[in-house]
Design a protein around this motif. Structure first.
Motif, PDB file in Angstrom:
ATOM      1  N   GLN A   2     -40.542 -13.155  32.168  1.00  0.00           N
ATOM      2  CA  GLN A   2     -40.137 -11.775  32.408  1.00  0.00           C
ATOM      3  C   GLN A   2     -38.792 -11.727  33.103  1.00  0.00           C
ATOM      4  N   ALA A   3     -38.100 -10.596  32.907  1.00  0.00           N
ATOM      5  CA  ALA A   3     -36.803 -10.362  33.533  1.00  0.00           C
ATOM      6  C   ALA A   3     -36.576  -8.858  33.615  1.00  0.00           C
ATOM      7  N   SER A   4     -36.140  -8.396  34.784  1.00  0.00           N
ATOM      8  CA  SER A   4     -35.819  -6.981  35.007  1.00  0.00           C
ATOM      9  C   SER A   4     -36.973  -6.063  34.627  1.00  0.00           C
ATOM     10  N   GLY A   5     -38.191  -6.503  34.878  1.00  0.00           N
ATOM     11  CA  GLY A   5     -39.345  -5.668  34.611  1.00  0.00           C
ATOM     12  C   GLY A   5     -39.864  -5.717  33.193  1.00  0.00           C
ATOM     13  N   ASP A  64     -38.238   1.277  34.792  1.00  0.00           N
ATOM     14  CA  ASP A  64     -38.055   2.730  34.667  1.00  0.00           C
ATOM     15  C   ASP A  64     -37.030   3.098  33.610  1.00  0.00           C
ATOM     16  N   GLN A  65     -36.478   2.123  32.920  1.00  0.00           N
ATOM     17  CA  GLN A  65     -35.458   2.384  31.903  1.00  0.00           C
ATOM     18  C   GLN A  65     -35.882   1.796  30.565  1.00  0.00           C
ATOM     19  N   ALA A  66     -35.550   2.528  29.495  1.00  0.00           N
ATOM     20  CA  ALA A  66     -35.836   2.027  28.151  1.00  0.00           C
ATOM     21  C   ALA A  66     -34.933   0.828  27.834  1.00  0.00           C
ATOM     22  N   VAL A  67     -35.433  -0.079  27.033  1.00  0.00           N
ATOM     23  CA  VAL A  67     -34.686  -1.291  26.681  1.00  0.00           C
ATOM     24  C   VAL A  67     -34.677  -1.433  25.166  1.00  0.00           C
ATOM     25  N   LEU A 111     -38.110  -0.486  23.639  1.00  0.00           N
ATOM     26  CA  LEU A 111     -39.271  -0.388  24.513  1.00  0.00           C
ATOM     27  C   LEU A 111     -39.044   0.761  25.486  1.00  0.00           C
ATOM     28  N   PRO A 112     -39.816   1.819  25.435  1.00  0.00           N
ATOM     29  CA  PRO A 112     -39.637   2.909  26.387  1.00  0.00           C
ATOM     30  C   PRO A 112     -40.007   2.468  27.794  1.00  0.00           C
ATOM     31  N   SER A 113     -39.575   3.213  28.788  1.00  0.00           N
ATOM     32  CA  SER A 113     -39.912   2.884  30.173  1.00  0.00           C
ATOM     33  C   SER A 113     -41.416   2.996  30.375  1.00  0.00           C
ATOM     34  N   LYS A 114     -41.951   2.107  31.208  1.00  0.00           N
ATOM     35  CA  LYS A 114     -43.389   2.070  31.490  1.00  0.00           C
ATOM     36  C   LYS A 114     -44.192   2.061  30.186  1.00  0.00           C
ATOM     37  N   SER A 115     -43.799   1.191  29.275  1.00  0.00           N
ATOM     38  CA  SER A 115     -44.364   1.209  27.931  1.00  0.00           C
ATOM     39  C   SER A 115     -45.718   0.518  27.877  1.00  0.00           C
ATOM     40  N   ASP A 116     -46.393   0.760  26.771  1.00  0.00           N
ATOM     41  CA  ASP A 116     -47.593  -0.009  26.459  1.00  0.00           C
ATOM     42  C   ASP A 116     -47.188  -1.404  26.002  1.00  0.00           C
ATOM     43  N   ARG A 117     -48.163  -2.203  25.708  1.00  0.00           N
ATOM     44  CA  ARG A 117     -47.919  -3.569  25.242  1.00  0.00           C
ATOM     45  C   ARG A 117     -47.777  -3.561  23.718  1.00  0.00           C
ATOM     46  N   SER A 122     -32.154 -11.244  24.166  1.00  0.00           N
ATOM     47  CA  SER A 122     -31.339 -10.405  25.041  1.00  0.00           C
ATOM     48  C   SER A 122     -31.438  -8.959  24.600  1.00  0.00           C
ATOM     49  N   ASP A 123     -31.266  -8.052  25.571  1.00  0.00           N
ATOM     50  CA  ASP A 123     -31.226  -6.636  25.221  1.00  0.00           C
ATOM     51  C   ASP A 123     -29.922  -6.350  24.485  1.00  0.00           C
ATOM     52  N   TYR A 124     -29.876  -5.199  23.802  1.00  0.00           N
ATOM     53  CA  TYR A 124     -28.695  -4.860  22.997  1.00  0.00           C
ATOM     54  C   TYR A 124     -28.317  -3.408  23.283  1.00  0.00           C
ATOM     55  N   PRO A 125     -27.024  -3.087  23.458  1.00  0.00           N
ATOM     56  CA  PRO A 125     -25.867  -4.002  23.296  1.00  0.00           C
ATOM     57  C   PRO A 125     -25.385  -4.634  24.593  1.00  0.00           C
ATOM     58  N   ASP A 126     -25.967  -4.250  25.750  1.00  0.00           N
ATOM     59  CA  ASP A 126     -25.438  -4.727  27.034  1.00  0.00           C
ATOM     60  C   ASP A 126     -25.619  -6.224  27.225  1.00  0.00           C
ATOM     61  N   GLN A 127     -26.733  -6.780  26.732  1.00  0.00           N
ATOM     62  CA  GLN A 127     -27.029  -8.202  26.852  1.00  0.00           C
ATOM     63  C   GLN A 127     -27.059  -8.658  28.309  1.00  0.00           C
ATOM     64  N   LYS A 128     -27.576  -7.789  29.165  1.00  0.00           N
ATOM     65  CA  LYS A 128     -27.728  -8.132  30.575  1.00  0.00           C
ATOM     66  C   LYS A 128     -29.118  -8.692  30.862  1.00  0.00           C
ATOM     67  N   LEU A 129     -30.099  -8.269  30.088  1.00  0.00           N
ATOM     68  CA  LEU A 129     -31.464  -8.737  30.268  1.00  0.00           C
ATOM     69  C   LEU A 129     -31.683  -9.977  29.399  1.00  0.00           C
ATOM     70  N   GLN A 130     -32.146 -11.048  29.996  1.00  0.00           N
ATOM     71  CA  GLN A 130     -32.330 -12.308  29.264  1.00  0.00           C
ATOM     72  C   GLN A 130     -33.780 -12.766  29.407  1.00  0.00           C
TER      73      GLN A 130
END
Length: 219
Positions: A113-116, A142-145, A173-179, A202-210
């Protein structure tokens, strides 16, 4: 010597006609020159046109991010020295109705896991000509990814890049999403003598979440 009146009249008429012609031509030339005053021949030099065309072309160029280009190229390459293997066509995907082969000896589930945001590998099995990884994603933040699964990086324990296909995983993935659950399909021909694989998403397009998961046993 007596001049014939008819001959004199003929020469007089010819002289008048000649004078009238000269006068008309001179007047017409003057009028035409006045009408064309200020008009120049268009510049038809090829170099100028080519320069203008190149300028227009350069204005329409859209520059791509170097990171996006490199990742797109990496996912289509096999750096193991055996040459790239063609990615499986949609029609060649594993038939979900066929019975599964025996699962591997991996201790599952494996979680990272990373950043929630959490990613689980809940199952590993062979089906036909494919190795299937059952995966799950859940967003506790709390943020969509957003994800672009064509950027999923799969490598084996020898550092070779492997082309994989994903099904069932949502692009966001919406915030506080289901599995959410899905499958990663890898052709057996690309694994060869590999014993373990690693995943990186990685998330897109920021690619900050790994999301990284290393040393997943596949045999």
């Amino acid at each position: 010597m007596k001049v014939n009146s008819t001959v004199a009249l003929t020469f007089t008429l010819l002289a008048l006609m000649l004078g009238a012609g000269v006068l008309t031509g001179t007047w017409g030339f003057a009028q035409g020159r006045t009408a064309l005053k200020g008009i120049k021949q268009p510049d038809s030099r090829p170099t100028k046109g080519a320069a203008a065309k190149n300028t227009s072309t350069r204005e329409d160029i859209v520059l791509l991010k170097e990171e996006d280009v490199l990742k797109s190229v990496k996912e289509k390459m096999n750096t193991g020295g055996r040459g790239a293997s063609p990615s499986p066509s949609p029609s060649a995907k594993p038939d979900q109705n066929k019975p599964d082969a025996a699962p591997t000896s991996a201790k599952l589930p494996m979680t990272t896991q990373a950043s929630g945001v959490a990613m689980d590998v809940t199952g590993i099995r062979k089906q036909g000509e494919y190795l299937l990884l059952d995966v799950a994603l859940k967003n506790n933040s709390d943020q969509a990814v957003k994800f672009l699964y064509s950027f999923l990086n799969v490598t084996d324990d020898k550092g070779r890049l492997i082309v994989a296909d994903t099904t069932g995983l949502p692009p966001e993935l919406p915030s506080k999403s289901d599995r959410f659950t899905g499958t990663i399909s890898i052709p057996n021909s690309m694994l060869d003598d590999a014993q373990k694989i690693s995943l990186q998403l990685s998330d897109y397009p920021d690619q900050k979440l790994q999301l990284k998961m290393a040393d997943i046993p596949i045999k």
